[in-house]
Design a protein around this motif. Sequence first.
Motif, mmCIF file in Angstrom:
data_model
loop_
_atom_site.group_PDB
_atom_site.id
_atom_site.type_symbol
_atom_site.label_atom_id
_atom_site.label_comp_id
_atom_site.label_asym_id
_atom_site.label_seq_id
_atom_site.Cartn_x
_atom_site.Cartn_y
_atom_site.Cartn_z
ATOM 1 N N ASP A 247 1.054 -1.194 -0.056
ATOM 2 C CA ASP A 247 0.079 -0.032 0.020
ATOM 3 C C ASP A 247 0.870 1.224 0.009
ATOM 4 O O ASP A 247 1.487 1.630 1.070
ATOM 5 N N GLU A 248 1.157 1.735 -1.153
ATOM 6 C CA GLU A 248 0.416 1.678 -2.376
ATOM 7 C C GLU A 248 1.042 1.032 -3.461
ATOM 8 O O GLU A 248 0.505 0.100 -4.181
ATOM 9 N N HIS A 249 2.274 1.108 -3.682
ATOM 10 C CA HIS A 249 3.088 0.379 -4.839
ATOM 11 C C HIS A 249 4.569 0.340 -4.535
ATOM 12 O O HIS A 249 5.213 0.720 -3.762
ATOM 13 N N LYS B 144 -3.377 -1.802 -9.389
ATOM 14 C CA LYS B 144 -4.190 -0.699 -8.433
ATOM 15 C C LYS B 144 -5.357 -1.415 -8.029
ATOM 16 O O LYS B 144 -5.932 -2.365 -8.989
ATOM 17 N N CYS C 116 -8.677 -1.144 -4.919
ATOM 18 C CA CYS C 116 -9.575 -0.201 -4.242
ATOM 19 C C CYS C 116 -9.830 -0.929 -2.636
ATOM 20 O O CYS C 116 -9.707 -1.953 -2.425
ATOM 21 N N TRP D 53 -8.157 -6.249 -3.298
ATOM 22 C CA TRP D 53 -6.596 -5.877 -3.000
ATOM 23 C C TRP D 53 -5.886 -6.921 -3.754
ATOM 24 O O TRP D 53 -6.156 -8.143 -4.003
ATOM 25 N N SER E 294 3.775 5.689 -0.936
ATOM 26 C CA SER E 294 2.633 5.895 -0.354
ATOM 27 C C SER E 294 2.188 7.262 -0.425
ATOM 28 O O SER E 294 3.212 8.138 -0.092
ATOM 29 N N TRP F 229 -8.203 9.862 -3.314
ATOM 30 C CA TRP F 229 -8.194 8.629 -3.789
ATOM 31 C C TRP F 229 -8.595 8.516 -5.336
ATOM 32 O O TRP F 229 -8.427 7.613 -6.028
ATOM 33 N N TYR G 151 -2.986 6.013 -7.356
ATOM 34 C CA TYR G 151 -3.113 4.950 -6.416
ATOM 35 C C TYR G 151 -3.801 5.469 -5.048
ATOM 36 O O TYR G 151 -3.892 7.093 -4.836
ATOM 37 N N MET G 152 -4.337 4.569 -4.169
ATOM 38 C CA MET G 152 -4.980 5.040 -3.037
ATOM 39 C C MET G 152 -4.344 4.395 -1.893
ATOM 40 O O MET G 152 -3.604 3.199 -2.074
ATOM 41 N N SER G 153 -4.231 5.200 -0.796
ATOM 42 C CA SER G 153 -3.479 4.554 0.368
ATOM 43 C C SER G 153 -4.410 4.293 1.560
ATOM 44 O O SER G 153 -5.222 5.394 1.951
ATOM 45 N N HIS H 31 -0.353 2.477 4.877
ATOM 46 C CA HIS H 31 0.950 2.164 4.420
ATOM 47 C C HIS H 31 1.512 0.797 4.763
ATOM 48 O O HIS H 31 1.352 0.374 5.969
#
Length: 122
Positions: free
Chosen positions: A44-46, A62, A64, A68, A90, A95, A99-101, A104
């Motif tokens: 979270d996130e990438h 990605k 939501c 996951w 993060s 959002w 990406y959304m966090s 983290h």
Amino acid sequence: MNLNLKKQLWMKPFYLPQCGNIVLYRCIFTTEKRTEINLRFSADEHAQIFLDDQYFAEGPEKGCTDYWYYRDLSFTVEAGTHTFMARVSSFPGDWKYSYMSIRHGFYCEDYSGLLNNWECRL
């Protein structure tokens, strides 16, 4: 910060700022012989994944709040000491556009049992 646990799944630093940040998760491990490593990761996130200082992979896709995503990796290392790293970005906040966090962190489920001495740095 040392995250020295035998089976490390969801990891996060003790403190996170409320602004965009990058956290580096690192695991140094040693193998006695040529070994195949199989793992599943998410972030979270990438995350950008590195093996012995070389870019290796990234993910997850990605998601939501309802879905996951994870990514499975398999790789072989020769006998010796190796460094597995995840650079996790993060960006808390809105959002809608990227990406959304939610929380983290870095998730790593290592089926070989070798990746068990993690450290992180903000």
